[in-house]
Structures are given as structure tokens and as C-alpha cells.
Write an enzyme that holds these catalytic residues in place. Structure first.
Site, PDB file in Angstrom:
ATOM      1  N   SER A  15      11.393  31.575 -14.774  1.00 17.56           N
ATOM      2  CA  SER A  15      12.447  31.627 -14.126  1.00 17.56           C
ATOM      3  C   SER A  15      12.472  31.494 -12.511  1.00 17.56           C
ATOM      4  O   SER A  15      13.066  31.699 -11.831  1.00 17.56           O
ATOM      5  CB  SER A  15      12.996  32.959 -14.128  1.00 17.56           C
ATOM      6  OG  SER A  15      12.066  33.970 -14.181  1.00 17.56           O
ATOM      7  N   GLY A  18      14.850  25.907 -11.893  1.00 19.46           N
ATOM      8  CA  GLY A  18      15.781  25.562 -12.902  1.00 19.46           C
ATOM      9  C   GLY A  18      16.787  26.059 -13.484  1.00 19.46           C
ATOM     10  O   GLY A  18      17.306  26.981 -12.928  1.00 19.46           O
ATOM     11  N   ILE A  19      16.574  26.071 -15.058  1.00 21.50           N
ATOM     12  CA  ILE A  19      17.523  26.849 -15.801  1.00 21.50           C
ATOM     13  C   ILE A  19      17.230  28.214 -15.785  1.00 21.50           C
ATOM     14  O   ILE A  19      18.269  29.204 -15.569  1.00 21.50           O
ATOM     15  CB  ILE A  19      17.447  26.212 -17.212  1.00 21.50           C
ATOM     16  CG1 ILE A  19      18.049  25.024 -17.433  1.00 21.50           C
ATOM     17  CG2 ILE A  19      18.274  27.222 -18.090  1.00 21.50           C
ATOM     18  CD1 ILE A  19      17.890  24.078 -18.617  1.00 21.50           C
ATOM     19  N   SER A 141      17.390  24.244 -27.462  1.00 19.85           N
ATOM     20  CA  SER A 141      17.689  22.845 -27.100  1.00 19.85           C
ATOM     21  C   SER A 141      18.223  22.007 -28.036  1.00 19.85           C
ATOM     22  O   SER A 141      18.281  22.311 -29.479  1.00 19.85           O
ATOM     23  CB  SER A 141      16.443  21.965 -26.838  1.00 19.85           C
ATOM     24  OG  SER A 141      16.679  20.648 -26.671  1.00 19.85           O
ATOM     25  N   TYR A 154       8.254  18.919 -29.352  1.00 16.80           N
ATOM     26  CA  TYR A 154       9.145  19.438 -28.583  1.00 16.80           C
ATOM     27  C   TYR A 154      10.184  20.034 -29.484  1.00 16.80           C
ATOM     28  O   TYR A 154      10.734  21.192 -29.672  1.00 16.80           O
ATOM     29  CB  TYR A 154       9.501  18.862 -27.328  1.00 16.80           C
ATOM     30  CG  TYR A 154      10.741  19.479 -26.616  1.00 16.80           C
ATOM     31  CD1 TYR A 154      10.639  20.751 -25.795  1.00 16.80           C
ATOM     32  CD2 TYR A 154      12.196  19.119 -26.613  1.00 16.80           C
ATOM     33  CE1 TYR A 154      11.532  21.277 -25.188  1.00 16.80           C
ATOM     34  CE2 TYR A 154      13.177  19.889 -25.840  1.00 16.80           C
ATOM     35  CZ  TYR A 154      12.840  21.010 -25.391  1.00 16.80           C
ATOM     36  OH  TYR A 154      13.900  21.547 -24.719  1.00 16.80           O
TER      37      TYR A 154
END
Length: 264
Positions: A15, A18-19, A141, A154
């Protein structure tokens, strides 16, 4: 809908930017005490300062540790013994021709994107179930469902994370704790900008490069643009709330319509 997380503490992995930072900021805006994690102390300090600027009075702590290792996780447990909301956002991604992905790279992606989350759930879930309330969110994702040809390692790791989320939701059944995964679509972050320029002409200005990337490599997106981190954060904040108490074991999509399915 007013989401109030006052009195709750939330841990967001990966953290410092970004997200992850957007999620931590959104949780803090709703009143939660937040803990940031990352390996770089400088980045964590900058992230904490940025969050406090955006949310005056926010309660923010930062723990520097490498959560891809058991030793790093132990450092986190010592600093943060229990949490109400666990957001497993830590992850890596990158493009690689499938036949060139080495055994070591396969293991690295699994350790980072899957095992780091499983390890934290294993530690924090029991205290949540004893208390009768908790939220576990695993940031997955669209690549979990639509495996990209240029990064199947990924995609594999995110598919595994969705499966683990469903399994842990069954472990928490009937306890008042929910476990969900969030299917994030192509999102605008610094790392993604670098990834975009790996696949399109580096001389293009960003807006044109983004459009070209979406046209050539993510044409099924219904947004036809990259998602902003704050849009992912809004879903995570909702799923962390009492209002989302009946949503568990789910893979909730914030993918801009990228996954071509009418079933969540």
C-alpha cells in the site's frame, strides 16, 4: 449510502502506492484506522504523509516488511496482532513469452501473489471468527478469468487467489466474517504505465499510448479506458462495510466490463 468504519482497523498490503494506497485512503475516509505495508521505508513514509494530507486526522501506521517471506510476516504480526479488515493487495506482474518463464519465476509469482495472502489469512482469520466480525478482501484481476497470452504466470497466480478466497469463505461460514476477491480490470498505475509502454510505441504521449494499448491488447473492455485506482477502492470500501454483510465467497468484478460474461 453512508459507510462508517469508525472503530475498525484495516491492514492493506502493498500500500505504498497505486491501488493499495487508494484503498487505504478510501478506508481512512470512512473512519477506519489503517496500516500500510511495503518493503521501502521511504515510500511508506511518503504514502502515510500523502494519506494524512488527503484525510486530515486519519489514524495511519506503517510497517516495513517483506510479506513474501515468513520472517517478514512475523514482523507484521508482532506490530499488528489482529485486524478487522484485511486487504491482500500485494502483487507483481509483468509480460514474458510463455515458453521463457522459468521455474523460479513461476515460484516467485505464486509466493508473492498467492502465498503472501494465504499466510496472512491463516494468521488473522481465527481472531476475526472468534470476535464474530471481519472482512478479508483479496485483490485479484481480470487476468484470473481471461489469461493473457503475454503473462500466463500472472494469470495463474490470480486464478489461484480467487480459488483460495472461495475456500477461506467456506472456512469462515456462519461466523460473521466475509471473504471475497475483487476482480480488478486494467488499472492506471505507475507500474501499468511502464507495462503499457512495453507493448506500444514508447514515443507516443500517454493518452494515445493508453488508447492504443486498450485497442490492441484489451479490446474487450467496455470502458475502453484504464480504470482509476479510486474506482477499485470504492468497491473494497463497500465490501468492508456492514452493508456488504451478505456478500461472501464472491469474486466481485470492477473490471470495466472486460470479462465477457453475464455471470459474475
Amino acid at each position: 449510502m453512508r459507510i462508517d468504519l469508525t472503530g475498525r482497523n484495516a491492514l492493506v498490503t502493498g500500500s505504498s502506492q497505486g491501488i493499495g494506497l487508494a484503498i487505504a485512503t478510501g478506508l481512512a475516509e470512512s473512519g477506519a484506522e489503517v496500516v500500510l505495508t511495503g518493503r521501502s521505508r521511504d515510500r511508506l513514509d511518503a504514502a502515510a504523509a500523502s494519506l494524512r494530507d488527503q484525510v486530515p486526522g486519519a489514524a495511519v501506521a506503517a510497517v516495513g516488511c517483506d510479506l513474501t517471506t515468513e520472517e517478514g510476516a512475523a514482523e507484521l504480526y508482532a506490530a499488528v496482532p489482529a485486524v478487522d479488515v484485511l486487504v491482500n493487495n500485494l502483487g507483481i506482474f509483468g509480460s514474458r513469452p510463455p515458453l521463457e518463464i522459468t521455474d523460479e519465476e513461476w515460484r516467485t509469482y505464486f509466493d508473492t501473489n498467492v502465498l503472501s495472502a494465504v499466510r496472512l489469512i491463516r494468521h488473522y482469520l481465527p481472531s476475526m471468527t472468534r470476535k464474530g466480525w471481519g472482512r478479508v478482501l483479496n485483490i485479484a484481476s481480470d487476468s484470473a478469468l481471461v489469461i493473457p497470452a503475454e503473462m500466463i504466470h500472472y494469470g495463474m497466480s490470480k486464478t489461484a487467489l480467487v480459488a483460495a478466497s472461495r475456500g477461506f469463505a467456506k472456512e469462515a461460514a456462519g461466523t460473521g466474517v466475509t471473504v471475497n476477491s475483487v476482480i480488478a480490470g486494467p488499472t492506471h498505475t505507475g507500474g501499468v504505465e511502464d507495462f503499457v509502454y512495453e507493448l506500444v510505441d514508447r514515443d507516443l504521449p500517454w493518452e494515445r499510448a493508453q488508447r492504443e494499448f486498450m485497442r490492441l491488447h484489451r479490446p474487450q473492455s467496455l470502458l475502453q479506458r484504464l480504470i482509476e485506482p479510486e474506482e477499485i477502492a470504492s468497491m473494497v470500501v463497500y465490501l468492508s462495510s456492514v452493508q456488504a454483510s451478505a456478500t461472501t465467497g464472491a469474486a466481485v468484478r470492477v473490471d470495466g466490463g472486460y470479462v465477457d460474461s453475464i455471470v459474475p
